[in-house]
Write an enzyme that holds these catalytic residues in place. Sequence first.
Site: not given
Length: 285
Positions: A65, A119, A234
């Site tokens: 993400d 996202h 991430h």
Amino acid sequence: MLSALLGACAGPSPGASDTHDGSVGSTGEDLCEAWVHPPPPARSWCSGLEVMDDLDGRRVAITFDDGPSSRTTPAILGALRAADVPATFFVVGRMLEDARQRELLREIHADPLFDVANHSYTHPDSLMLSVEELESEVHETNEAIRASLGDPCYFPRYYRFPYGSANCRETRAPEAFGMAVAGFDIDVADWCFDEEGRCEASRATWIPPQYLDDMIGFLLARLEEEDGGIVLLHDVMPYTAAVLPELLERVRAAGFTFVRLEELPRLNDAVNPPEPPMCCHGEIH
């Protein structure tokens, strides 16, 4: 946003009238922007925050993400390629305002190991937004992705809510665009670990004390508990980029198999692809 891409579309002459029905009088921009979204089907579940799927065989889908980041994502891509591990990148639209990161997104998209997903544009807490604001977050990011890729026919299949913050009301926004809400089974809070690999207990109280300096150990323990699943990481985190080669090696050594999100049936059952603009000639990329 897509005006720079329209040269690739078979649009009419510059003098054509500005209609919106895909007729001969439509402008090139109309032909490349008129996505037709069917009504989303009824769901018996809606959160997408934990994707309960048939994970027999100790399967693991790696997702990232918040990127792309020109500082850390290249190392992430290198580690994934070296280990031949597929991954899905849930990108934040505002990150694509940087030309270097738009180029990085094109690199991700061009590699068959990787998938590009949505996202949100500003990474908000979706519970604090109106329905219209939520839909704008989804739409603007889809448009930023298409513009960055130079492909007006690209359809991001998956949406993930920032912070995993959503309920049934919020999921209607990505569903309205035909997208599936992609949750996660395992969050190791890699954002908590500093560049020395230490997480302060007060920042992630759910991490057992023995794993506050052992992110990979925490991931392996959670994978054993869940027998695999969707892992949230991430690609903007320096420590994640630094330890990813070891992480992938140890997950595989523990007997897990890396798979793509598209190999998870229940998640894909929620995808309801729209009809693309006329310039796509019926094809979604």
